[in-house]
Write an enzyme that holds these catalytic residues in place. Structure first.
Site, PDB file in Angstrom:
ATOM      1  N   HIS A 170      16.478  46.841  39.426  1.00 19.36           N
ATOM      2  CA  HIS A 170      16.355  46.576  40.864  1.00 19.36           C
ATOM      3  C   HIS A 170      15.283  47.498  41.431  1.00 19.36           C
ATOM      4  O   HIS A 170      15.086  48.618  40.958  1.00 19.36           O
ATOM      5  CB  HIS A 170      17.707  46.777  41.562  1.00 19.36           C
ATOM      6  CG  HIS A 170      18.627  45.614  41.329  1.00 19.36           C
ATOM      7  ND1 HIS A 170      18.839  44.630  42.265  1.00 19.36           N
ATOM      8  CD2 HIS A 170      19.355  45.258  40.238  1.00 19.36           C
ATOM      9  CE1 HIS A 170      19.678  43.725  41.773  1.00 19.36           C
ATOM     10  NE2 HIS A 170      20.003  44.084  40.545  1.00 19.36           N
ATOM     11  N   CYS A 226      23.959  43.537  44.304  1.00 22.59           N
ATOM     12  CA  CYS A 226      25.404  43.416  44.124  1.00 22.59           C
ATOM     13  C   CYS A 226      26.096  43.682  45.455  1.00 22.59           C
ATOM     14  O   CYS A 226      25.926  44.746  46.044  1.00 22.59           O
ATOM     15  CB  CYS A 226      25.882  44.426  43.080  1.00 22.59           C
ATOM     16  SG  CYS A 226      27.676  44.480  42.954  1.00 22.59           S
TER      17      CYS A 226
HETATM   18  N1  COA Z   1      37.092  32.306  38.905  1.00 28.82           N
HETATM   19  C1  COA Z   1      37.821  31.716  39.871  1.00 28.82           C
HETATM   20  N2  COA Z   1      38.959  32.210  40.356  1.00 28.82           N
HETATM   21  C2  COA Z   1      39.380  33.379  39.825  1.00 28.82           C
HETATM   22  C3  COA Z   1      38.675  34.036  38.819  1.00 28.82           C
HETATM   23  C4  COA Z   1      37.475  33.454  38.359  1.00 28.82           C
HETATM   24  N3  COA Z   1      36.721  34.035  37.427  1.00 28.82           N
HETATM   25  N4  COA Z   1      39.336  35.148  38.509  1.00 28.82           N
HETATM   26  C5  COA Z   1      40.424  35.192  39.285  1.00 28.82           C
HETATM   27  N5  COA Z   1      40.445  34.116  40.078  1.00 28.82           N
HETATM   28  C6  COA Z   1      41.435  33.790  41.094  1.00 28.82           C
HETATM   29  C7  COA Z   1      42.847  33.850  40.548  1.00 28.82           C
HETATM   30  O1  COA Z   1      43.182  32.604  39.997  1.00 28.82           O
HETATM   31  C8  COA Z   1      43.625  34.171  41.798  1.00 28.82           C
HETATM   32  O2  COA Z   1      43.748  32.998  42.582  1.00 28.82           O
HETATM   33  P1  COA Z   1      44.999  32.783  43.538  1.00 28.82           P
HETATM   34  O3  COA Z   1      44.922  33.866  44.589  1.00 28.82           O
HETATM   35  O4  COA Z   1      44.780  31.421  44.105  1.00 28.82           O
HETATM   36  O5  COA Z   1      46.184  32.926  42.659  1.00 28.82           O
HETATM   37  C9  COA Z   1      42.707  35.098  42.563  1.00 28.82           C
HETATM   38  O6  COA Z   1      41.366  34.782  42.118  1.00 28.82           O
HETATM   39  C10 COA Z   1      43.008  36.556  42.306  1.00 28.82           C
HETATM   40  O7  COA Z   1      43.028  36.784  40.912  1.00 28.82           O
HETATM   41  P2  COA Z   1      42.960  38.241  40.290  1.00 28.82           P
HETATM   42  O8  COA Z   1      42.999  38.156  38.815  1.00 28.82           O
HETATM   43  O9  COA Z   1      43.949  39.130  40.990  1.00 28.82           O
HETATM   44  O10 COA Z   1      41.483  38.644  40.611  1.00 28.82           O
HETATM   45  P3  COA Z   1      40.964  39.719  41.633  1.00 28.82           P
HETATM   46  O11 COA Z   1      41.139  39.250  43.019  1.00 28.82           O
HETATM   47  O12 COA Z   1      41.497  41.059  41.259  1.00 28.82           O
HETATM   48  O13 COA Z   1      39.376  39.668  41.283  1.00 28.82           O
HETATM   49  C11 COA Z   1      37.563  39.322  39.809  1.00 28.82           C
HETATM   50  C12 COA Z   1      38.894  39.985  40.012  1.00 28.82           C
HETATM   51  C13 COA Z   1      36.888  39.939  38.592  1.00 28.82           C
HETATM   52  C14 COA Z   1      37.773  37.836  39.568  1.00 28.82           C
HETATM   53  C15 COA Z   1      36.699  39.494  41.075  1.00 28.82           C
HETATM   54  O14 COA Z   1      36.669  40.828  41.446  1.00 28.82           O
HETATM   55  C16 COA Z   1      35.283  39.007  40.875  1.00 28.82           C
HETATM   56  O15 COA Z   1      35.051  37.815  40.734  1.00 28.82           O
HETATM   57  N6  COA Z   1      34.278  39.909  40.877  1.00 28.82           N
HETATM   58  C17 COA Z   1      32.911  39.570  40.646  1.00 28.82           C
HETATM   59  C18 COA Z   1      32.004  40.422  41.453  1.00 28.82           C
HETATM   60  C19 COA Z   1      30.558  40.092  41.206  1.00 28.82           C
HETATM   61  O16 COA Z   1      30.212  39.035  40.743  1.00 28.82           O
HETATM   62  N7  COA Z   1      29.672  41.036  41.567  1.00 28.82           N
HETATM   63  C20 COA Z   1      28.256  40.859  41.459  1.00 28.82           C
HETATM   64  C21 COA Z   1      27.755  40.739  40.089  1.00 28.82           C
HETATM   65  S1  COA Z   1      27.744  42.255  39.198  1.00 28.82           S
HETATM   66 ZN    ZN Z   2      21.421  42.957  39.408  1.00 30.96          ZN
END
Ligand code: COA
Ligand code: ZN
Length: 322
Positions: A215, A246
Site C-alpha cells: 500500500h 482494509c
Molecule cells: N460469508 C458469508 N457469511 C458468513 C461468512 C462468510 N465467509 N462467515 C460468517 N458468515 C456469517 C455467519 O453465517 C453468521 O450469519 P448469521 O448471523 O446469519 O448466523 C454471521 O456471518 C456471523 O458469523 P461468525 O462466524 O460469528 O463471523 P463473525 O461475525 O465473527 O465474522 C468473519 C468473521 C471472518 C466472517 C468476518 O470478520 C469477515 O468477513 N472479515 C473479513 C474482513 C475483510 O475482508 N477485511 C479486508 C480484507 S483483509
Molecule cells: Zn491490501
C-alpha cells in the site's frame, strides 16, 4: 548496452490486479454487480497474471462485496488469467469453491490485534481455519495462496516480529500452500525492510511462490516494489487507480497503483504482460464506477515519452531571429 542487460532483478514479473477486491471493499459507495463485472471484464483484457475478483467475507464485515457469487458467475473468464478470491474462513471457502475460482487467497494477519479487529478471531483460531481450508481446497483441486496481513507493521501494535511472520509462512508452506503473499496493509514498510524479509523468505522457502502486496499510504509503494524486485521477487499485487485499503485497519489507504507499477517496469525493460494503454482506459472509467475523482498520476501525466506541442509563440519568435 540494452536496458535489459542492466537489469538488477528478474526480466519478467507477474502483476495481480486486486482493485475489484481490495479497492471496492473500502469505497464508500457499493458498486452495483454489473459495474463490478464490467470492471473485471475490462481488466481481463489488460494481460494480468491474476485478478482478485471479490472476497467471500461476511456481508456484515464487507457489505460492498456481498454479491461475490453473482460477480464470479457473471464475469468472463479470459484464457491465461487466473481468477482468485479472498477468503477468511471455512464458510467463505465453501461459498468460493461453488464459484470455481482458479485459486483461493486465504487471509490472516501476522499481528494479533489486527487479526482480531479484521477477522474477529485470534491468530490461533485463524491459523486452525486456514489449515483446514488448505486441506479442503486441495481436495477440491484448487491451489491455495495465503495472504499474511500486517507483516511489515501493524497499525495497532507497531513493529511486527519477522520471526513470527516466517513461522506462519513456514507452517502454511509445509501444509501445502502453493504461494504466500506478504502484505503491507497500511504502508508501514520501507525498502531495506522489504528487501531483508524478501531475501529471508526466498532463502527459507525457495519452493513457495512469493508475492508482495504493497500500500502506498506513506509514498513508499514503488520504492518498496523495486526493493522486492531487486531481491528476485516476481509477483506483485497492485490496484488500478491506486484504489484499496482494509476497512479494519485505521489509516489504511490505497494500494500501489497498477499503472504506476507497470509503467515503472515498462521503462526498465521488465516484461509484465500488461498492456498499459488498455489499463489506462480501465482507470479512466473508475471515477464513474466509484462515484468520486481518482488521482492517478500516470493517467494525468501520461507515459514518460508523452510529448507536448511547444508553445505557439516559439516558431515565430525564433524564425524572426534567424
Ligand atoms: N460469508 C458469508 N457469511 C458468513 C461468512 C462468510 N465467509 N462467515 C460468517 N458468515 C456469517 C455467519 O453465517 C453468521 O450469519 P448469521 O448471523 O446469519 O448466523 C454471521 O456471518 C456471523 O458469523 P461468525 O462466524 O460469528 O463471523 P463473525 O461475525 O465473527 O465474522 C468473519 C468473521 C471472518 C466472517 C468476518 O470478520 C469477515 O468477513 N472479515 C473479513 C474482513 C475483510 O475482508 N477485511 C479486508 C480484507 S483483509
Ligand atoms: Zn491490501
Amino acid at each position: 548496452m540494452s536496458a535489459a542487460a542492466q537489469l538488477r532483478g528478474p526480466a519478467r514479473v507477474e502483476i495481480n490486479e486486486v482493485a475489484p477486491r481490495d479497492g471496492l471493499q473500502i469505497e464508500p459507495v457499493v458498486v452495483p454487480t454489473d459495474g463490478k463485472v464490467a470492471f473485471v471484464d475490462a481488466l481481463s483484457a489488460c494481460g494480468f497474471a491474476r485478478i482478485e475478483a471479490t472476497s467471500f467475507t461476511s456481508a456484515r464485515a464487507i457489505p460492498a462485496l456481498a454479491d461475490a457469487e453473482a460477480v464470479m458467475h457473471q464475469i468472463q473468464r479470459y484464457p491465461g488469467v487466473r481468477y482468485t478470491v479472498l477468503v477468511p474462513n471455512l464458510r467463505g471457502l465453501e461459498r468460493a469453491l461453488s464459484c470455481r475460482p482458479d485459486e483461493v487467497n486465504l487471509v490472516m494477519s501476522a499481528s494479533e490485534t489486527h487479526n482480531r479487529a479484521n477477522l474477529r478471531m485470534t491468530r490461533e483460531q485463524s491459523q486452525a481455519q486456514l489449515l483446514a481450508m488448505i486441506d479442503a481446497a486441495s481436495t477440491a483441486g484448487v491451489p491455495v495462496n495465503i495472504s499474511l496481513s500486517t507483516v511489515f507493521g501493524c497499525p495497532f501494535e507497531g513493529e511486527v516480529e519477522t520471526d513470527a511472520v516466517m513461522a506462519l509462512a513456514t507452517r502454511f508452506a509445509e501444509a501445502g500452500a502453493a504461494g504466500i503473499t506478504l502484505c503491507d496493509t497500511t504502508g508501514m514498510a520501507y525498502p531495506t525492510q522489504v528487501a531483508a524479509l524478501c531475501e529471508r523468505f526466498q532463502a527459507a522457502l525457495p519452493g513457495t511462490g512469493l508475492t508482495i502486496h504493497l500500500h502506498n499510504t506513506r509514498g513508499m509503494g514503488l520504492a518498496n516494489a523495486l526493493a522486492a524486485w531487486e531481491t528476485g521477487v516476481t509477483r506483485f499485487d497492485a490496484a488500478a487507480g491506486g484504489l484499496g485499503g482494509c476497512p479494519y485497519a485505521p489509516g489504511a489507504s490505497g494500494n500501489v497503483s497498477t499503472e504506476d507499477l507497470v509503467h515503472m517496469f515498462d521503462c526498465m525493460g521488465v516484461q509484465t504482460g500488461v498492456n498499459l494503454g488498455a489499463l489506462l482506459d480501465a482507470v479512466a472509467g473508475l471515477p464513474e464506477l466509484v462515484g468520486r475523482d481518482i488521482h492517478s498520476q500516470l493517467l494525468s501525466a501520461g507515459p514518460r515519452l508523452r510529448t507536448h506541442q511547444p508553445p505557439a509563440w516559439m516558431a515565430e519568435h525564433f524564425a524572426a531571429q534567424a
